[in-house]
Design a protein around this motif. Sequence first.
Motif, PDB file in Angstrom:
ATOM      1  N   PRO A  34      16.704  45.558   3.983  1.00 45.72           N
ATOM      2  CA  PRO A  34      15.732  44.761   4.840  1.00 45.72           C
ATOM      3  C   PRO A  34      15.952  44.960   6.277  1.00 45.72           C
ATOM      4  CG  PRO A  34      17.573  43.535   4.018  1.00 45.72           C
ATOM      5  CD  PRO A  34      18.045  44.882   3.576  1.00 45.72           C
ATOM      6  N   GLY A  35      16.966  45.849   6.970  1.00 45.04           N
ATOM      7  CA  GLY A  35      16.796  45.852   8.487  1.00 45.04           C
ATOM      8  C   GLY A  35      17.947  45.278   9.253  1.00 45.04           C
ATOM      9  N   LEU A  36      19.045  44.908   8.513  1.00 50.72           N
ATOM     10  CA  LEU A  36      20.090  44.488   9.235  1.00 50.72           C
ATOM     11  C   LEU A  36      21.009  45.729   9.449  1.00 50.72           C
ATOM     12  CD1 LEU A  36      20.915  40.946   7.675  1.00 50.72           C
ATOM     13  CD2 LEU A  36      19.769  41.520   9.649  1.00 50.72           C
ATOM     14  N   THR A  37      20.688  46.489  10.419  1.00 45.22           N
ATOM     15  CA  THR A  37      21.528  47.757  10.756  1.00 45.22           C
ATOM     16  C   THR A  37      21.984  47.977  12.243  1.00 45.22           C
ATOM     17  OG1 THR A  37      19.360  48.698  11.326  1.00 45.22           O
ATOM     18  CG2 THR A  37      20.066  48.954   9.095  1.00 45.22           C
ATOM     19  N   ASN A  38      22.699  48.747  12.153  1.00 47.72           N
ATOM     20  CA  ASN A  38      23.318  48.878  13.684  1.00 47.72           C
ATOM     21  C   ASN A  38      22.329  49.102  14.657  1.00 47.72           C
ATOM     22  OD1 ASN A  38      24.957  49.725  15.633  1.00 47.72           O
ATOM     23  ND2 ASN A  38      25.685  51.540  14.953  1.00 47.72           N
ATOM     24  N   GLY A  39      22.020  48.101  15.553  1.00 46.67           N
ATOM     25  CA  GLY A  39      21.121  48.510  16.893  1.00 46.67           C
ATOM     26  C   GLY A  39      19.771  47.589  16.507  1.00 46.67           C
ATOM     27  N   ALA A  40      19.799  46.892  15.572  1.00 48.90           N
ATOM     28  CA  ALA A  40      18.905  45.914  15.144  1.00 48.90           C
ATOM     29  C   ALA A  40      18.888  44.735  16.137  1.00 48.90           C
ATOM     30  CB  ALA A  40      18.875  45.223  13.796  1.00 48.90           C
ATOM     31  N   LYS A  41      17.832  44.197  16.878  1.00 50.78           N
ATOM     32  CA  LYS A  41      17.983  43.490  17.885  1.00 50.78           C
ATOM     33  C   LYS A  41      17.328  42.000  17.431  1.00 50.78           C
ATOM     34  CE  LYS A  41      16.830  47.026  21.402  1.00 50.78           C
ATOM     35  NZ  LYS A  41      15.723  47.432  22.094  1.00 50.78           N
ATOM     36  N   GLY A  42      18.038  40.845  18.014  1.00 45.79           N
ATOM     37  CA  GLY A  42      17.596  39.553  17.590  1.00 45.79           C
ATOM     38  C   GLY A  42      18.055  38.553  18.416  1.00 45.79           C
ATOM     39  N   ILE A  43      17.545  37.558  18.351  1.00 46.09           N
ATOM     40  CA  ILE A  43      17.815  35.969  18.960  1.00 46.09           C
ATOM     41  C   ILE A  43      18.618  35.159  18.436  1.00 46.09           C
ATOM     42  CG2 ILE A  43      16.820  34.187  20.337  1.00 46.09           C
ATOM     43  CD1 ILE A  43      14.401  36.064  20.698  1.00 46.09           C
ATOM     44  N   VAL A  44      19.873  34.561  18.944  1.00 43.48           N
ATOM     45  CA  VAL A  44      20.643  33.878  18.358  1.00 43.48           C
ATOM     46  C   VAL A  44      19.926  32.358  18.122  1.00 43.48           C
ATOM     47  CG1 VAL A  44      22.847  32.491  18.654  1.00 43.48           C
ATOM     48  CG2 VAL A  44      22.748  34.922  19.082  1.00 43.48           C
ATOM     49  N   LYS A  45      19.718  31.889  16.955  1.00 40.14           N
ATOM     50  CA  LYS A  45      19.409  30.454  16.902  1.00 40.14           C
ATOM     51  C   LYS A  45      20.300  29.328  16.529  1.00 40.14           C
ATOM     52  CE  LYS A  45      15.100  31.995  17.139  1.00 40.14           C
ATOM     53  NZ  LYS A  45      14.266  31.304  18.128  1.00 40.14           N
ATOM     54  N   PHE A  46      21.592  29.671  16.017  1.00 34.19           N
ATOM     55  CA  PHE A  46      22.363  28.750  15.908  1.00 34.19           C
ATOM     56  C   PHE A  46      23.650  29.478  15.871  1.00 34.19           C
ATOM     57  CE2 PHE A  46      18.503  27.105  13.617  1.00 34.19           C
ATOM     58  CZ  PHE A  46      18.635  25.680  14.206  1.00 34.19           C
ATOM     59  N   ILE A  47      24.842  28.510  16.187  1.00 35.15           N
ATOM     60  CA  ILE A  47      26.282  29.184  16.224  1.00 35.15           C
ATOM     61  C   ILE A  47      26.925  27.971  15.539  1.00 35.15           C
ATOM     62  CG2 ILE A  47      28.297  29.825  17.522  1.00 35.15           C
ATOM     63  CD1 ILE A  47      26.411  30.492  19.943  1.00 35.15           C
ATOM     64  N   VAL A  48      27.732  28.377  14.513  1.00 37.70           N
ATOM     65  CA  VAL A  48      28.233  27.412  13.302  1.00 37.70           C
ATOM     66  C   VAL A  48      29.689  27.550  13.332  1.00 37.70           C
ATOM     67  CG1 VAL A  48      28.240  26.679  11.066  1.00 37.70           C
ATOM     68  CG2 VAL A  48      26.096  27.673  12.004  1.00 37.70           C
ATOM     69  N   PHE A  49      30.279  26.447  13.596  1.00 40.51           N
ATOM     70  CA  PHE A  49      31.844  26.299  13.793  1.00 40.51           C
ATOM     71  C   PHE A  49      32.175  25.508  12.639  1.00 40.51           C
ATOM     72  CE2 PHE A  49      30.766  27.323  18.271  1.00 40.51           C
ATOM     73  CZ  PHE A  49      31.989  28.101  18.461  1.00 40.51           C
ATOM     74  N   GLU A  50      33.494  25.944  12.019  1.00 39.22           N
ATOM     75  CA  GLU A  50      33.844  25.157  10.706  1.00 39.22           C
ATOM     76  C   GLU A  50      35.007  24.245  11.039  1.00 39.22           C
ATOM     77  OE1 GLU A  50      35.946  26.947   6.799  1.00 39.22           O
ATOM     78  OE2 GLU A  50      34.706  28.136   7.706  1.00 39.22           O
TER      79      GLU A  50
END
Length: 143
Positions: A34-50
Amino acid sequence: MPNLLSSTSQGLPSQVMLEKYCQVILTSNLWKEPGLTNGAKGIVKFIVFEGNAKPKALPSLVIVQFPDYIGPSFLNDLEKCGPIVPLRLSWLMGKKLCWRIMLPLKPAYATSIHSCQGTSMDRVIINIGKREFSTGLTYTAIS
């Protein structure tokens, strides 16, 4: 097993600074189809801490929106989102087994000429300085 803080460890950085809406590049092949490969660019939407973990600790997961991702979205109300979790990768340094746990992400506001080689970009600014420190860098940057 020791956790070495060397600068190179199977592509995982020793630290990563992220914030909501920052641009990132994936540094591992997580799910090729589906395209989650080395070099794929994106934008952080959420950062989740436990639990009681707070920033400066390693997040449990980062939800990133990848424009080229064609898999199921992790969030119902946002398309093309995938969860990125910390990876534990190991390697040998001589006879010593080393490992690191880190998010396979790096900030994508800037990159080196060699890191972006072979990618297509809409717009770039290239700072090559007064002269090349290695023959062919200017050609690589503009091609």
